[in-house]
Design a protein around this motif. Structure first.
Motif, short mmCIF file in Angstrom:
data_model
loop_
_atom_site.label_atom_id
_atom_site.label_comp_id
_atom_site.label_asym_id
_atom_site.label_seq_id
_atom_site.Cartn_x
_atom_site.Cartn_y
_atom_site.Cartn_z
N GLN A 45 109.78 50.02 -60.27
CA GLN A 45 111.15 50.36 -60.64
C GLN A 45 111.15 51.43 -61.74
N GLN A 46 110.24 51.29 -62.70
CA GLN A 46 110.12 52.30 -63.75
C GLN A 46 109.65 53.63 -63.17
N GLU B 65 112.16 56.20 -61.57
CA GLU B 65 112.95 57.08 -62.43
C GLU B 65 112.39 58.50 -62.46
#
Length: 328
Positions: A39-40, A43
């Motif tokens: 998820q990080q 970005e």
């Protein structure tokens, strides 16, 4: 060109570690789940399509045959899956070179397999994990990574599994080096440059993978050690031993004589070096008389991996074993 599909196999380590303070030295490895990590990563808008799977979430000092077996099975399946272009393995740095070398010897050199870790946990000042990971994604998704065997990405360097060594306990720039070859590529989040062409194109696995690898102890040579230490380390059932010798694989004379006795009884004795870099060449007269094998460019921990695989396949001929160490 379509975006590469990469499988990310997570095992934990510092790259998934948490300190709880931006300036704290001690930390807990293996705290971030792969789903949260990806998820990080999302970005950053990377072109690669990433699918994650948690194999373990531990420090790499605890990685051994059970985790190796899981990794080998998952990577083998991924190599047979036409939808997957490459594999990234997140791994602690303490034993990354051993896992990389084991996989390199037991997997075909078809799709890219890239191990990556970090020297600093994710929540401290100067954490290197995300940069290393983005670099690893670039390498694993690049067609030029195929035919080079298993690779390790650390500190903007790409290193071959045969050569990679952890040489520092701290720091991010040169904690890993390659011997006898240095880096085989430089990589940043915006560039990748290979040094030379692939050397294993079309090669299959060099060894079959065994879930029941024999134990091979390492005898660390220090000034004044006595021959009876050999007896205590070898025990009754060991079929091989690695000597982390002084200098070019040297050892006290009493230790040498005791090991020669075991070698005459069929125990495979490999002379490696406790020195970080340097070759241990075969001494034809003395090694022939003692029935010893010279580790050449492999350090003790990698020598142990190679000897485990040789013994698991029933190889006992010393010329065959020496040839494997000459060209791992």
């Amino acid at each position: 060109m379509s975006a590469p599909n990469l499988l990310v196999l997570a095992t934990g380590g510092t790259i998934a570690g948490i300190a709880g303070s931006a300036t704290r030295h001690d930390y807990r490895p293996g705290q971030i789940a792969i789903e949260d990590w990806l998820q990080q990563v999302a970005e950053f808008g990377l072109s690669a399509k990433l699918t994650g799977k948690q194999i373990a979430n531990i420090g790499s000092e605890d990685i051994g045959p059970p985790i190796w077996t899981k990794l080998h099975r998952e990577i083998t399946a991924a190599m047979a899956d036409d939808a997957i272009d490459g594999i990234v393995v997140t791994h602690g740095t303490d034993t990354a070179e051993e896992t990389a070398f084991l996989l390199d010897l037991t997997l075909p050199a078809t799709k890219p397999v890239v191990l990556v870790g970090a020297m600093r946990p994710a929540d401290v000042v100067g954490s290197d994990g995300m940069r290393n990971f983005v670099n690893a994604v670039w390498v694993a998704g690049d067609a030029g990574a195929s035919g080079r065997g298993v690779l390790v990405v650390m500190g903007d360097r790409v290193l071959g599994a045969r050569d990679v060594r952890k040489v520092r306990t701290r720091g991010t720039d040169d904690a890993f080096r390659g011997f006898p070859r240095g880096g085989i590529a430089l990589v940043t989040p915006s560039a990748l440059e290979w040094f030379g062409n692939p050397w294993r194109e079309g090669e299959g696995a060099r060894f079959s993978y065994s879930e029941d690898l024999p134990e091979v102890p390492i005898l660390y040579v220090a000034a004044g050690i006595e021959a009876d230490l050999v007896d205590r380390i070898l025990g009754e059932n060991a079929k091989g031993i690695i000597v982390a010798g002084a200098g070019e694989g040297n050892m006290p004379d009493g230790v040498r004589r005791r090991l020669a006795e075991y070698a005459r009884d069929g125990v495979v004795v490999v002379r490696a070096s406790r020195v970080d870099e340097g070759l241990v060449d075969r001494e034809e007269g003395e090694d022939d008389a003692n029935r010893f094998v010279a580790a050449r460019a492999l350090n003790p921990q990698k020598s142990r991996i190679l000897l485990k695989l040789l013994l698991s396949e029933g190889v006992s001929d010393l010329e065959t074993i020496q040839a494997a160490f000459d060209n791992p």
